[in-house]
Enzyme design. Structure first.
Site, PDB file in Angstrom:
ATOM      1  N   LEU A 157       9.973  18.871   8.604  1.00 25.13           N
ATOM      2  CA  LEU A 157       8.613  18.709   9.113  1.00 25.13           C
ATOM      3  C   LEU A 157       8.320  19.706  10.233  1.00 25.13           C
ATOM      4  O   LEU A 157       9.162  19.979  11.082  1.00 25.13           O
ATOM      5  CB  LEU A 157       8.449  17.277   9.619  1.00 25.13           C
ATOM      6  CG  LEU A 157       7.144  16.860  10.283  1.00 25.13           C
ATOM      7  CD1 LEU A 157       6.887  15.391   9.989  1.00 25.13           C
ATOM      8  CD2 LEU A 157       7.196  17.082  11.798  1.00 25.13           C
ATOM      9  N   HIS A 158       7.095  20.221  10.254  1.00 26.48           N
ATOM     10  CA  HIS A 158       6.652  21.098  11.340  1.00 26.48           C
ATOM     11  C   HIS A 158       5.130  21.053  11.429  1.00 26.48           C
ATOM     12  O   HIS A 158       4.444  20.991  10.416  1.00 26.48           O
ATOM     13  CB  HIS A 158       7.132  22.544  11.136  1.00 26.48           C
ATOM     14  CG  HIS A 158       6.842  23.103   9.779  1.00 26.48           C
ATOM     15  ND1 HIS A 158       7.545  22.733   8.647  1.00 26.48           N
ATOM     16  CD2 HIS A 158       5.921  24.002   9.357  1.00 26.48           C
ATOM     17  CE1 HIS A 158       7.088  23.390   7.593  1.00 26.48           C
ATOM     18  NE2 HIS A 158       6.083  24.161   7.997  1.00 26.48           N
ATOM     19  N   GLN A 159       4.634  21.063  12.632  1.00 19.34           N
ATOM     20  CA  GLN A 159       3.187  21.016  12.868  1.00 19.34           C
ATOM     21  C   GLN A 159       2.686  22.400  13.272  1.00 19.34           C
ATOM     22  O   GLN A 159       3.214  23.013  14.199  1.00 19.34           O
ATOM     23  CB  GLN A 159       2.835  20.008  13.958  1.00 19.34           C
ATOM     24  CG  GLN A 159       1.355  20.029  14.346  1.00 19.34           C
ATOM     25  CD  GLN A 159       0.827  18.668  14.709  1.00 19.34           C
ATOM     26  OE1 GLN A 159       0.494  17.864  13.850  1.00 19.34           O
ATOM     27  NE2 GLN A 159       0.760  18.393  15.994  1.00 19.34           N
TER      28      GLN A 159
END
Length: 208
Positions: free
Chosen positions: A166-168
């Site tokens: 996950l990465h924003q």
């Protein structure tokens, strides 16, 4: 209509180049020095060969596990300069996107190798939110960003380049940054080297 230019093409450089004037000897264009194919014209070419690595899918994980080539698991072991890390927290870190949409395109990434937002524990999602706020503040201070695109692509079908970790994304926007180049030419013009951008944002990052 003839495909040839109406007038002979100046093969030694632009008339409006810095310092150009009567009697000024100008350097030949690089593409012409190398014998570029095609009919000479007065256009300048913008080469972005670094994008080929992204197009070919280089440096992508070989599997879904954290030990299967995940760059987000490898970056924390690097120096800030080599990993393009802007700031580190207890549970997450902020890093520049290696293939940015705009200059200053950041990602907030948990250290732990998790794929879904629902898999984050409370310390992780709290610090991810705090780091997103700090990223906005740093980009406003350092580059005068007028707006932002902030969000996650969860899963391959949603467009995640590295779906297993996950990465924003935090992408700064300015009026007029969506113009002919990205819309028609599918090319982004980035005026600053990534290492220089990293240092600029690290200096502007809010201290707790």
């Amino acid at each position: 209509m003839s495909a040839e230019p109406d007038k002979p093409v100046d093969r030694t450089g632009r008339d409006d180049a810095p310092g150009a004037g009567p009697g000024t000897e100008r350097s030949p264009r690089i593409e012409e020095q190398r014998g570029g194919a095609g009919t000479p014209d007065n256009f300048q070419r913008l080469w972005t060969p670094h994008r080929m690595a992204y197009i070919k899918g280089e440096n992508k994980p070989t599997g879904t596990g954290g030990d299967e080539g995940c760059p987000f698991c490898e970056i924390p072991a690097m120096t800030d300069e080599d990993g393009l890390v802007v700031a580190r927290g207890a549970a997450v870190y902020a890093v520049l996107n290696l293939y940015p949409y705009n200059s200053g395109h950041l990602m907030v990434v948990p250290y732990r190798h998790v794929a879904d937002y629902g898999d984050l524990d409370e310390p992780e999602y709290r610090e991810l939110a705090v780091f997103t706020q700090r990223a906005l503040a740093a980009l406003r201070k350092a580059s005068g960003a007028q707006g932002f695109n902030v969000g996650m692509n969860l899963g391959l079908v949603a467009g995640a380049g590295i779906a297993a970790h996950l990465h924003q994304h935090v992408v700064p926007r300015w009026g007029g940054d969506t113009n002919f180049m990205p819309v028609v030419g599918h090319t982004k013009v980035l005026p600053q080297l990534l290492r220089d951008t990293r240092q600029m944002l690290a200096d502007a990052w809010p201290r707790p």
